[in-house]
Every structure is written in structure tokens, then in C-alpha cells.
Design an enzyme around this catalytic site. Sequence first.
Site, mmCIF file in Angstrom:
data_model
loop_
_atom_site.group_PDB
_atom_site.id
_atom_site.type_symbol
_atom_site.label_atom_id
_atom_site.label_comp_id
_atom_site.label_asym_id
_atom_site.label_seq_id
_atom_site.Cartn_x
_atom_site.Cartn_y
_atom_site.Cartn_z
ATOM 1 N N HIS A 111 15.589 69.178 4.140
ATOM 2 C CA HIS A 111 16.984 68.744 4.790
ATOM 3 C C HIS A 111 16.718 67.153 3.795
ATOM 4 O O HIS A 111 15.872 66.658 4.329
ATOM 5 C CB HIS A 111 16.857 68.742 6.058
ATOM 6 C CG HIS A 111 16.912 70.046 6.945
ATOM 7 N ND1 HIS A 111 16.231 70.553 7.822
ATOM 8 C CD2 HIS A 111 17.874 70.790 6.946
ATOM 9 C CE1 HIS A 111 16.802 71.718 8.196
ATOM 10 N NE2 HIS A 111 17.573 71.546 8.158
ATOM 11 N N CYS A 140 21.344 60.883 1.438
ATOM 12 C CA CYS A 140 20.939 60.504 0.084
ATOM 13 C C CYS A 140 20.187 59.174 1.089
ATOM 14 O O CYS A 140 20.190 59.373 2.659
ATOM 15 C CB CYS A 140 22.137 59.276 0.348
ATOM 16 S SG CYS A 140 23.679 58.613 1.397
ATOM 17 N N CYS A 184 22.446 56.927 3.902
ATOM 18 C CA CYS A 184 22.234 57.973 5.286
ATOM 19 C C CYS A 184 21.443 58.132 5.498
ATOM 20 O O CYS A 184 20.742 58.064 7.422
ATOM 21 C CB CYS A 184 22.888 59.330 4.758
ATOM 22 S SG CYS A 184 24.763 59.675 4.071
ATOM 23 N N CYS A 187 7.755 50.111 49.719
ATOM 24 C CA CYS A 187 8.709 50.795 48.268
ATOM 25 C C CYS A 187 10.410 51.418 48.691
ATOM 26 O O CYS A 187 11.072 51.748 48.658
ATOM 27 C CB CYS A 187 8.572 51.453 46.905
ATOM 28 S SG CYS A 187 7.126 49.931 45.882
ATOM 29 N N CYS A 193 31.697 22.512 69.631
ATOM 30 C CA CYS A 193 33.056 22.500 69.419
ATOM 31 C C CYS A 193 33.375 23.543 68.128
ATOM 32 O O CYS A 193 34.748 23.168 68.321
ATOM 33 C CB CYS A 193 32.775 20.475 68.720
ATOM 34 S SG CYS A 193 31.940 20.675 67.275
ATOM 35 N N CYS A 237 15.620 25.257 55.959
ATOM 36 C CA CYS A 237 15.609 24.986 57.905
ATOM 37 C C CYS A 237 16.855 26.046 58.621
ATOM 38 O O CYS A 237 17.608 25.441 58.241
ATOM 39 C CB CYS A 237 14.950 23.420 58.468
ATOM 40 S SG CYS A 237 14.282 23.796 59.990
ATOM 41 N N CYS A 296 25.298 19.804 64.086
ATOM 42 C CA CYS A 296 26.756 19.579 64.158
ATOM 43 C C CYS A 296 27.594 18.144 63.107
ATOM 44 O O CYS A 296 27.157 17.354 64.205
ATOM 45 C CB CYS A 296 27.611 19.455 65.107
ATOM 46 S SG CYS A 296 29.401 19.889 64.915
ATOM 47 N N CYS A 347 20.154 26.370 66.986
ATOM 48 C CA CYS A 347 19.233 27.629 65.945
ATOM 49 C C CYS A 347 20.445 28.406 65.611
ATOM 50 O O CYS A 347 21.094 28.340 65.948
ATOM 51 C CB CYS A 347 18.501 27.591 67.209
ATOM 52 S SG CYS A 347 17.902 29.704 65.942
#
Length: 544
Positions: free
Chosen positions: A147, A150, A153, A255, A297, A307, A312, A322
Site C-alpha cells: 500500500h 506519498c 500523505c 469506590c 433574628c 469552624c 450572628c 452551630c
Amino acid sequence: MDDRYNLENRNEVIEQVIDMFNYVTKIILNLNSIFHCFICFFLSSQYREVVWKLLRLDKRKKILTFSDIQKAMQSQITDIQSVFKMSNGECRVWLQKYNWDKEKVMEHFYENPMNSKNSNESSVSPENGICDICCEETQLIGLHCNHLACLECWRAYLAENIKEGKSEIGCIGSNCEAIIYDEKIREFLEDPKILEGFVRNTVNAYVETAKCLVWCPGTNCGNAIKSLDPHHVTCSCGTRFCFSCGQNPHEPVTCALLNTWSKKCLTEKNNISGAEYSSDMETLIWVLSNTKDCPKCNTAIEKNGGCNKMTCRSATCRFKFCWLCLKDWTEHGYSGYCNVFTDTDETRDSRADLLRFLFFYNRFKAHEQSLELEKKLRAKVSSQLDGTQGLSWSQVKSLEKTIDILSESRHTLMHTYIFAYYLEQNNQSIIFESNQKDLEMATEQLSGYLEQDWEAYFHKILDKSRYVEHRRNVLLEHCAQGDGLEMNTTGVSKRKKSSGFKRRRPWRHGVLLLAIVVIFIINFFLWGHIFYQSTSTVCVILPE
């Protein structure tokens, strides 16, 4: 005279017996010390880790560079080449075909000796003609299959296949089974980048076929890890990953269980988005958001640290709670017990499974968020290396190690909630939840210390980091043993009563019991000998 002679002989015999007993006593004392160390080894995981390092048992893992892999490939190629006198590229192709098993390749050629002879014809003489690919008249070259094409190719064809990641490229002719060997590819190609890509493809194919070899997923890291058993490994670049699936460490979850959890998350998200669970859309959005309302509130609060102790920001409120369960911190504290899902009568309706899933998913995402926020600590610690903040170089290195411990603990806590979601309730699961609670409490305390003044809390930080590492090892060891820990991959709680502990003792319990019995026997004879010596003093009186 005879009496004196007999008495002297008797004294010499007694002295020899006493010397013998003293020698035996020393042996018993040495054995006693050895057995005490033996018991400590089986009782403490810290002792075992030290012994493993001393024995260098971590040699089962080996880090290979790109050139190391090439040398390993060439070594096997040389072994085949020395027997069958084939080209280097042809040997590589045959080894790759049989997953780099030399015995199978040799067996194939011993059974089919003509294959190693006919395959040596690698090319034909060039000739002028019209190229079937580009239809231009030029010099044509090809393989022994006749086969022809060039040179341009051939180069375009090879470059395209190399870009696709192929390491075994067939002939340019259609329906042709001939293989282009490495020597011919180097003859056709001139671009060094394309040739480098082909070498990379061949090495990738070698690693993919090797069962005990995987690439490190680290950024810009070209190392491969060789290991004899699947577990979490650490590359020299610092990347830690699962050897089996290549993902981030997910101890204590397997897994397969992690894959099941990922599918579960996707399924629940689709269900909640559907009409059947449209009433729970706001619940999912609340879980996935980065803000929560203050329980006192109702002010929206965004978490800016690792953490879970929140304060607030409202000047008129300053309520502490928490982040996970939203309970008052004065009652909750670091010893709060909010890692267990409580199955009440209110949750036993059509949405029970969804609420249970959201409970564990919420905590999984909370630790994942804390892990991302705590990455800022590493950059903050690295900035202290200039010594302008009052910390010495050794203190900075200790803080870097502490942050590594905190990061590993966060990773573990994340995946313990996946583990807990699929865990059946029994006495062993209560022990797991207790270990999980202890690790979570210590991790939050360590995270809180690291957000304070480092110089003032330095010794507390080091002490707490050692405790966190110890509690993490205890939890992972309990999960690895698996005694009594039953997994339900559906994730649906069966709500059955516990059947009690399963009496499957690990082998080390039997060895520990045997060691205790041996030490008791040794001490019995040892103290018996000492008592005998103290009460059997021989007083010899010589006659006049």
C-alpha cells in the site's frame, strides 16, 4: 578429709545451680520485655505505625518518573528481542498486544514461528506514480503490504492518529491489518513534537495495561505510582489520591459506594426538581446555598471560615449557634451530638427517605465548604515564612503540618456521612457514630484555634492536631475492620432492632490473649524463682 572434700563439691554444685538460675532469670526478663512490647504493638495503632516505618513496609509503593517507565518498557523489549531477533518497535507492538506479558508473547511465537520471520519485511522500494490519497504524481513509499502513498500523505496520516492518542497505528490502506512499527514512524516523521507525542502515547498505553501502575492526577506531574494493593497513595508532588479510581481520597468509603452516592445525589436532585417533590424545592435550595438564617433574628449569614461555630453579625443579636444543626452554642458546644439522624414519628411519612438523605447531604456539603474555606489558612501560614510576624521557621512548618492534618480530617469527615448514610443501625454503628462525633468535635476545636492568635494558641494547636490525627486513625481502623458494620446500598433505613454484637474477633485478639497467658506464666516462674532464692540460703559450716 572426705567430709571436707564432699562439702566443697556440694558448694560448687550449689554455686553452679545458682549461676544457672541467674542466667535463666536474665533470659526470662528479656523475654518478658519482648512480650510487653509485643502487647503494646497490638494495643496501640501509634506503635504499629512506628514499627511499619522502621521495617520499611511502605516499599510496596514506588514512584516512577517518565524515564523510569521507559526503562521498564525497554527492559522487557530487550528480553523478547534477544530471543526472536525482531526490531525494537515490533517487539513493543507484540508486547502491547499481550498486555506486556512476556510469557504470553514467547508462547505465541513458539507456537507460530513463521510470524517472527515474515514480519521482518518492513518496507518496499520507493517508486514513482500517482498517489491514491492526494492524486498527485510523485515518489511513492509504503510497507511490505504494497500500500503506497506519498511522503506528505503518510506524515498527515500518522500525525492525525498520534493526535488521537493511538500507540498502534495501522497501514494507510483500507481494510489492511499491517502495523506500522516505531522505526518506520520515525523514518516518516520529522516534527519532534509529533514524535514526542507518539512516545507519550506508547508510555500511556503501557501504564493503562499495567494493573499495578497508575498516573498521578496532580497538575503538571508526570509521575506514575506503582503499588501492589489498591489504597490511597501520595505522590512526590504532594498529590494524594485513590489508587483504584484516581479520585480524591474518600476514606472510609469504597469506590463502589462513592459511585452509588454520586448517582443518589443526581437522582434526588432530579426528583426534587420534579412535580412529585415540588414542595421540597425550597429545602434543596436551602441545603445547597452558602447562607443560613440566624435562628434568633433571621438575619442571613454567610460562612467565611472552616469552624462550624457561628456568630450572628447583627449588632443587636450576636447569637452563637452551630452551623450544622442551628442549635444554641451555649448548650451545644464542641461536644454537641448533631452527627446522628434521629428517626422520629414526624419523619415517617412519604418524604422520610428524602429527609434522611438531606440530613447526611447537608453535613457532607458543610464539611466540603469548610475544607474550601480553610485553604486560605495555608496561604496565610506560608506568608509567615519571612519571620516578620513573630513565628520561627520551625513553628511555621509545624503549622503547615497541622493544616495538612486538618485537611485530611475534613476529607474523612465528609465521607463518613456517606458511610453513615448506607450504614445499618446496630451496636457497631453506635461505636462508629461515637468515633465520628469525637473526630468532628476535635476537628472543629482545631479549626477554631487556627482562626485565633497562633502565638497564643500554638501549644494547644499542636496538642489538638495530634489528638485529631489519633482520632482519625481510630475511626478509619474501626471502619477497615468491618466487624458488625453492615452496609445497605439502597440507603433506605430498615428500622430494625439491633441483634447485638457479632462475635467475630479479629485475629490479633487471639494473639493478644496468647501473649497475656505467656507473660503470666513467665512472671509466675520468675517470682517463684526469686522467692526460692530468698528462702533457700545455704549456710555452710566447715568442721574444725
